[in-house]
Design a protein around this motif. Structure first.
Motif, PDB file in Angstrom:
ATOM      1  N   LYS A 362       0.965  -1.154   0.031  1.00  0.00           N
ATOM      2  CA  LYS A 362      -0.148  -0.034   0.246  1.00  0.00           C
ATOM      3  C   LYS A 362       0.824   1.365  -0.063  1.00  0.00           C
ATOM      4  O   LYS A 362       1.673   1.411   0.621  1.00  0.00           O
ATOM      5  N   LYS A 363       0.525   2.100  -1.007  1.00  0.00           N
ATOM      6  CA  LYS A 363       1.589   3.475  -1.142  1.00  0.00           C
ATOM      7  C   LYS A 363       0.818   4.396  -0.311  1.00  0.00           C
ATOM      8  O   LYS A 363      -0.481   4.575  -0.664  1.00  0.00           O
ATOM      9  N   GLU A 364       1.668   5.317   0.593  1.00  0.00           N
ATOM     10  CA  GLU A 364       1.055   6.288   1.258  1.00  0.00           C
ATOM     11  C   GLU A 364       0.572   7.564   0.089  1.00  0.00           C
ATOM     12  O   GLU A 364       1.737   7.697  -0.628  1.00  0.00           O
ATOM     13  N   LYS A 365      -0.546   8.024   0.480  1.00  0.00           N
ATOM     14  CA  LYS A 365      -0.850   9.157  -0.366  1.00  0.00           C
ATOM     15  C   LYS A 365      -0.225  10.330   0.026  1.00  0.00           C
ATOM     16  O   LYS A 365      -0.513  10.931   1.141  1.00  0.00           O
ATOM     17  N   LEU A 366       0.052  11.140  -0.866  1.00  0.00           N
ATOM     18  CA  LEU A 366       0.687  12.318  -0.846  1.00  0.00           C
ATOM     19  C   LEU A 366      -0.169  13.637  -0.948  1.00  0.00           C
ATOM     20  O   LEU A 366      -1.121  13.218  -1.912  1.00  0.00           O
ATOM     21  N   SER A 367      -0.471  14.506  -0.238  1.00  0.00           N
ATOM     22  CA  SER A 367      -1.004  15.742  -0.475  1.00  0.00           C
ATOM     23  C   SER A 367      -0.515  16.380  -1.645  1.00  0.00           C
ATOM     24  O   SER A 367       0.564  16.442  -2.141  1.00  0.00           O
ATOM     25  N   THR A 368      -1.317  17.252  -2.027  1.00  0.00           N
ATOM     26  CA  THR A 368      -0.843  18.408  -3.075  1.00  0.00           C
ATOM     27  C   THR A 368       0.294  19.115  -2.723  1.00  0.00           C
ATOM     28  O   THR A 368       1.343  19.308  -3.404  1.00  0.00           O
ATOM     29  N   GLN A 369       0.251  19.660  -1.408  1.00  0.00           N
ATOM     30  CA  GLN A 369       1.339  20.284  -0.686  1.00  0.00           C
ATOM     31  C   GLN A 369       2.717  19.963  -0.543  1.00  0.00           C
ATOM     32  O   GLN A 369       3.532  20.257  -0.891  1.00  0.00           O
ATOM     33  N   ASP A 370       2.701  18.496  -0.448  1.00  0.00           N
ATOM     34  CA  ASP A 370       3.765  17.559  -0.375  1.00  0.00           C
ATOM     35  C   ASP A 370       4.583  17.429  -1.507  1.00  0.00           C
ATOM     36  O   ASP A 370       5.676  17.455  -1.801  1.00  0.00           O
ATOM     37  N   ILE A 371       3.581  17.429  -2.685  1.00  0.00           N
ATOM     38  CA  ILE A 371       4.290  17.184  -4.039  1.00  0.00           C
ATOM     39  C   ILE A 371       4.982  18.488  -4.401  1.00  0.00           C
ATOM     40  O   ILE A 371       6.039  18.552  -4.735  1.00  0.00           O
ATOM     41  N   LEU A 372       4.221  19.404  -4.029  1.00  0.00           N
ATOM     42  CA  LEU A 372       4.868  20.973  -4.216  1.00  0.00           C
ATOM     43  C   LEU A 372       6.081  21.210  -3.683  1.00  0.00           C
ATOM     44  O   LEU A 372       7.103  21.724  -4.020  1.00  0.00           O
ATOM     45  N   ASN A 373       6.126  20.764  -2.287  1.00  0.00           N
ATOM     46  CA  ASN A 373       7.335  20.984  -1.671  1.00  0.00           C
ATOM     47  C   ASN A 373       8.543  20.269  -2.077  1.00  0.00           C
ATOM     48  O   ASN A 373       9.849  20.497  -1.958  1.00  0.00           O
ATOM     49  N   MET A 374       8.048  19.063  -2.853  1.00  0.00           N
ATOM     50  CA  MET A 374       9.519  18.413  -3.565  1.00  0.00           C
ATOM     51  C   MET A 374      10.275  19.214  -4.443  1.00  0.00           C
ATOM     52  O   MET A 374      11.399  19.015  -4.676  1.00  0.00           O
TER      53      MET A 374
END
Length: 378
Positions: A362-374
């Motif tokens: 099961k893959k942990e779901k990222l928030s939109t902000q988490d992706i943006l922070n990357m």
């Protein structure tokens, strides 16, 4: 229509012969378990579909078992169509299911019901390349035929057509054989309607010829002089005998045995008196005895020196049947020498756990902000 001869055809192969006879104006009927086989016949005058199976798949014993429950249907059909005839011809394959299974019973019924008729069994022998089952059926049929009294047996041999051309297909073999045999009988019967000052072959002769118990063969030469010249032989009784023996060996009938003969017919149709004068009873010298009776018909309608000799009361075609025994023996040896058949199979990889079979993590779901922070950290 020729109604004093009835062709009582059995099975698919026999039915094809019946259709050929019907095209030559012989009264013909067909009996079969297979409706599709009967539907393919366009010239026979009546058909009987036996109930119980749509074809027997070469299982000849099943034919007798099925018909035994309704034998009165068969006897009624025999009575309806054979009562009027003086001669009954019964063509059938010895290798299949319906024809080979029904033939001994039918011939026994005919012989018992009509002891005064000429009953001609016409077994069609399979060629040597046919299936083992077909060849075994053939041997069983001839064993059973040998126990039936009072019938004339004219064994047709498909191996003869096969030997002429090893590349020939089944359809061609059947076509060549069927037409050749039916043409022989049609030519012989046609002379019963001809008159001659020198001696006629009449319908009573035709009947008595085939009332002789035993085996039968026919030799037909369209032009005696032509064939003698081709073989570089002069016209004399000795060479005519050689020619006839050669024609008998090449005919579509099974090879004959020379240890006995019952009756014979000689038909000569020519305007050449020399041909007539050089055909006499010396043609029977190869046999252990002279025929009991010889029916002669001498005509002068043909310019081609036509000659036909019919032999009845011959011994069983032992040479041909022994040849089939040899084929079966060879096949039996081949089967015995085969390695034991292994039908079991076990794969080395039948229990392999493939990646696609493992449960996905099961893959942990990222928030939109988490992706943006990357991307901001870059």
């Amino acid at each position: 229509m020729i109604t004093d001869v009835c062709v009582f055809a059995l099975g698919g192969c026999g039915g094809n012969f019946g259709d050929e006879f019907a095209q030559r104006n012989f009264y013909s009927v067909a009996v079969n378990f297979s409706q599709s086989d009967l539907n393919s016949l366009h010239h026979v005058h009546d058909k009987l579909k036996l109930i119980g199976s749509e074809g027997l798949g070469h299982q000849r014993s099943e034919a007798l078992e099925l018909v035994s429950n309704h034998v009165e249907v068969l006897t009624s059909f025999i009575h309806k169509h054979c009562e009027h005839a003086s001669v009954v011809i019964v063509p059938f394959s010895t290798g299949g299911g319906s024809g080979s299974g029904l033939s001994p019973l039918t011939l026994n019924l005919l012989s018992n019901m009509y002891p005064d008729k000429a009953i001609i069994a016409m077994p069609i022998i399979p060629h040597n390349e046919e299936s083992t089952t077909a060849l075994m059926n053939n041997q069983q049929v001839f064993e059973e035929l040998s126990n039936i009294e009072g019938i004339c047996i004219a064994p047709v041999d498909n191996q003869k057509a096969k030997s002429r051309d090893f590349a020939i297909g089944k359809a061609k073999i059947y076509n060549v054989t069927n037409k050749s045999i039916v043409d022989h009988f049609h030519a012989l019967y046609s002379y019963t309607n001809e008159s001659s000052k020198s001696g006629s072959f009449d319908k009573k002769d035709f009947i008595n010829l085939f009332k002789q118990e035993g085996y039968c063969s026919i030799a037909e030469v369209i032009d005696v002089s032509y064939w003698l010249e081709k073989e570089k032989l002069i016209l004399n009784p000795s060479n005519t005998k050689k020619l006839l023996r050669s024609v008998l060996n090449a005919s579509m009938f099974a090879p004959i045995e020379y240890d006995s003969i019952g009756k014979a017919a000689i038909i000569i149709d020519t305007e050449d008196e020399d041909v007539v004068d050089n055909i006499d009873n010396s043609i029977f010298d190869d046999f252990a005895n002279r025929p009991i009776d010889v029916f002669e018909g001498i005509y002068n309608n043909e310019q081609s020196n036509f000659l036909m000799v019919v032999l009845t009361g011959l011994s069983m075609c032992q040479t041909r049947l022994s040849e089939i025994d040899e084929v079966l023996e060879k096949r039996q040896q081949e089967l015995e020498n085969l390695p034991r058949t292994n039908t079991a199979f076990k794969s080395k990889f039948s229990s392999l756990s493939l990646p696609s079979n493992k449960p996905a993590q099961k893959k942990e779901k990222l928030s939109t902000q988490d992706i943006l922070n990357m991307y901001k950290k870059r």
